[in-house]
Scaffold this motif. Structure first.
Motif, short mmCIF file in Angstrom:
data_model
loop_
_atom_site.label_atom_id
_atom_site.label_comp_id
_atom_site.label_asym_id
_atom_site.label_seq_id
_atom_site.Cartn_x
_atom_site.Cartn_y
_atom_site.Cartn_z
N SER A 92 -15.01 8.28 -26.89
CA SER A 92 -14.49 7.26 -25.98
C SER A 92 -15.12 7.37 -24.59
CB SER A 92 -12.97 7.38 -25.90
OG SER A 92 -12.43 6.38 -25.09
N ILE A 93 -15.26 8.59 -24.10
CA ILE A 93 -15.89 8.80 -22.79
C ILE A 93 -17.34 8.32 -22.83
CG2 ILE A 93 -16.75 10.60 -21.24
CD1 ILE A 93 -14.07 12.07 -21.78
N SER A 125 -18.68 6.12 -24.90
CA SER A 125 -18.69 4.67 -25.08
C SER A 125 -18.36 3.94 -23.78
CB SER A 125 -17.71 4.28 -26.17
OG SER A 125 -17.67 2.90 -26.34
N PHE A 126 -17.40 4.47 -23.02
CA PHE A 126 -17.00 3.84 -21.76
C PHE A 126 -18.15 3.82 -20.76
CE2 PHE A 126 -14.77 3.46 -17.70
CZ PHE A 126 -13.84 2.47 -17.98
N GLU A 133 -6.16 10.27 -18.42
CA GLU A 133 -7.22 9.57 -19.16
C GLU A 133 -8.57 9.86 -18.51
OE1 GLU A 133 -6.73 7.87 -22.01
OE2 GLU A 133 -4.64 8.46 -21.86
N ARG A 162 -16.64 8.77 -15.76
CA ARG A 162 -17.70 7.83 -15.35
C ARG A 162 -17.86 7.83 -13.83
NH1 ARG A 162 -16.16 1.89 -15.06
NH2 ARG A 162 -15.16 2.86 -13.27
N GLU A 212 -11.86 8.58 -19.37
CA GLU A 212 -13.01 7.68 -19.43
C GLU A 212 -13.46 7.21 -18.05
OE1 GLU A 212 -10.90 7.45 -23.35
OE2 GLU A 212 -10.27 7.42 -21.25
N ARG A 213 -12.59 6.59 -17.31
CA ARG A 213 -12.95 6.05 -15.99
C ARG A 213 -13.24 7.18 -15.00
NH1 ARG A 213 -12.17 1.01 -14.39
NH2 ARG A 213 -10.70 0.71 -16.10
#
Length: 157
Positions: free
Chosen positions: A32-33, A35-36, A128, A134, A130-131
């Motif tokens: 997920s990380i 992909s984000f 979370e 990034r 992912e954001r």
């Protein structure tokens, strides 16, 4: 206390590591990380490493040292926190100043404790990832944004 973390150009790979409790596991968090961040300039540098927590870490350690990533992220859980911390310490010694990031349900709630006890850790993501990951990579590779504004990011000031 660990050295000052500086921004640097994208070059070496980014390694995201998960140590699983059993063969039936796979890390959706790491996928997920990655992909984000798919549309980021650093996205092609992200590589995932998955192993079993009870296996000999030598092969994984050798793979990571050969890769020489500039950033190493660990996804931590109750079953892998100790081995992840051990690997982070070894990688800090064997590589040239890697940025070490921990995330996951075992690191986030214990962020301050872990940062105090483990100088090899640079950042912990609480919540979370992912954001936050990034945005941390944007800051790290291009000095974009401010660390204090990255949601869930815990670090030494």
């Amino acid at each position: 206390m660990k050295r000052v973390v500086e921004t640097r150009p994208i070059g070496n790979p980014i390694a995201l590591v998960a140590l699983h409790a059993g063969y039936s596991h796979t890390s959706l968090a790491l996928q997920s990380i990655k992909s984000f961040a798919a549309h980021e300039p650093f996205a092609s540098h992200i590589q995932l490493f998955e192993s079993l927590v009870n296996s000999n870490p030598q092969q994984l350690l050798e793979q990571l040292v050969a890769l020489a990533p500039s950033v190493i992220g660990f996804s931590t859980y109750l079953w892998n926190i100790h081995k992840s911390l051990h690997l982070a310490g070894l990688l800090e010694q064997l590589l040239s100043n890697p940025l070490i990031v921990l995330g996951g349900p075992e690191a986030g709630p214990r962020a301050e404790e872990l940062l105090m006890a483990h100088p090899e850790i640079d950042f912990i993501i609480d919540g979370e990832g992912e954001r936050s990951f990034r945005d941390l990579m944007r800051w790290h590779f291009s000095a974009e944004g401010e660390l204090g504004l990255i949601s869930g990011l815990v670090y030494r000031s």
